[in-house]
Design a protein around this motif. Sequence first.
Motif, mmCIF file in Angstrom:
data_model
loop_
_atom_site.group_PDB
_atom_site.id
_atom_site.type_symbol
_atom_site.label_atom_id
_atom_site.label_comp_id
_atom_site.label_asym_id
_atom_site.label_seq_id
_atom_site.Cartn_x
_atom_site.Cartn_y
_atom_site.Cartn_z
ATOM 1 N N ALA A 56 1.644 1.026 3.469
ATOM 2 C CA ALA A 56 1.339 0.048 2.043
ATOM 3 C C ALA A 56 2.225 -0.158 1.041
ATOM 4 C CB ALA A 56 0.080 0.210 2.005
ATOM 5 N N THR A 57 3.157 1.233 -0.030
ATOM 6 C CA THR A 57 3.535 1.080 -0.615
ATOM 7 C C THR A 57 4.845 0.403 -1.091
ATOM 8 O OG1 THR A 57 2.625 3.357 -1.664
ATOM 9 C CG2 THR A 57 4.452 3.262 -2.412
ATOM 10 N N ALA A 86 5.630 -2.234 1.575
ATOM 11 C CA ALA A 86 5.204 -3.496 2.461
ATOM 12 C C ALA A 86 5.050 -3.757 0.437
ATOM 13 C CB ALA A 86 4.503 -3.573 2.496
ATOM 14 N N ARG A 87 4.126 -3.325 -0.157
ATOM 15 C CA ARG A 87 4.146 -3.741 -1.231
ATOM 16 C C ARG A 87 5.716 -3.703 -2.564
ATOM 17 N NH1 ARG A 87 3.387 -2.076 -6.757
ATOM 18 N NH2 ARG A 87 1.780 -3.510 -7.668
ATOM 19 N N GLU A 88 5.839 -2.905 -2.057
ATOM 20 C CA GLU A 88 7.381 -2.903 -2.997
ATOM 21 C C GLU A 88 8.604 -3.687 -2.728
ATOM 22 O OE1 GLU A 88 8.249 1.294 -2.820
ATOM 23 O OE2 GLU A 88 7.185 2.151 -4.290
ATOM 24 N N ARG A 89 8.485 -4.118 -1.207
ATOM 25 C CA ARG A 89 9.659 -4.947 -0.370
ATOM 26 C C ARG A 89 8.681 -6.184 -1.566
ATOM 27 N NH1 ARG A 89 12.588 -5.502 3.550
ATOM 28 N NH2 ARG A 89 13.039 -3.758 2.719
ATOM 29 N N VAL A 114 -2.423 -5.587 5.561
ATOM 30 C CA VAL A 114 -3.700 -5.953 4.374
ATOM 31 C C VAL A 114 -2.072 -6.764 3.262
ATOM 32 C CG1 VAL A 114 -5.014 -7.216 4.360
ATOM 33 C CG2 VAL A 114 -5.411 -6.382 5.923
ATOM 34 N N VAL A 115 -2.202 -8.095 2.878
ATOM 35 C CA VAL A 115 -1.068 -7.628 1.855
ATOM 36 C C VAL A 115 -2.153 -9.286 1.180
ATOM 37 C CG1 VAL A 115 0.503 -8.520 0.639
ATOM 38 C CG2 VAL A 115 1.205 -7.006 2.529
ATOM 39 N N LEU A 116 -2.353 -9.145 -0.162
ATOM 40 C CA LEU A 116 -3.748 -9.581 -1.136
ATOM 41 C C LEU A 116 -2.677 -9.921 -2.076
ATOM 42 C CD1 LEU A 116 -5.792 -11.256 -1.851
ATOM 43 C CD2 LEU A 116 -6.909 -9.369 -2.945
ATOM 44 N N ALA A 122 -1.693 -4.016 -1.284
ATOM 45 C CA ALA A 122 -1.540 -3.601 0.228
ATOM 46 C C ALA A 122 -2.260 -2.659 0.729
ATOM 47 C CB ALA A 122 0.204 -3.352 0.361
ATOM 48 N N THR A 123 -2.811 -3.014 1.215
ATOM 49 C CA THR A 123 -3.861 -1.725 2.180
ATOM 50 C C THR A 123 -2.682 -1.331 3.603
ATOM 51 O OG1 THR A 123 -5.067 -3.077 2.723
ATOM 52 C CG2 THR A 123 -5.599 -2.122 0.703
#
Length: 141
Positions: free
Chosen positions: A5-6, A8-11, A107-109, A138-139
């Motif tokens: 999740a981290t 993905a969020r960073e990207r 899941v990316v919100l 992101a989760t």
Amino acid sequence: MTGPATLARERVLESHSRTVETVLRCADAVAETWGDDWTTDPAAVAGPLRAGLESAGAWTRLPDVLADAVRATGESLSAPPVAAPPYVTATSRGPVLRATLADGRLVVLLQTFEVERTRGTRPRYRRGPTTPADAVRATFK
């Protein structure tokens, strides 16, 4: 070790901030139509947001955002994502990008709205986060 999740969020924040900023501007435009700081009409949230995203050209970029977020985790998708469920959907909280991976679900919100629920009343929708850093969630489960 950094979790999926981290990563993905960073990207998303590093490589797709312009798309996220477009999403936030579209949410601003939707909220401006409410006539107040909030609305209880769910039809005034997700549908208009999607329409705004389509008009701005951001809706068709969201599958690429998802694919890149998945690559950042070291995983891959079994098929290219499309700008439709189950991969991309507009919700009352904002666009949601979903990918089922070997070890779980990413899941990316892109959170643009907040939903306030009070027992016995209709939900209130308010404009939510206004910066990419606050909006990208992101989760991985």
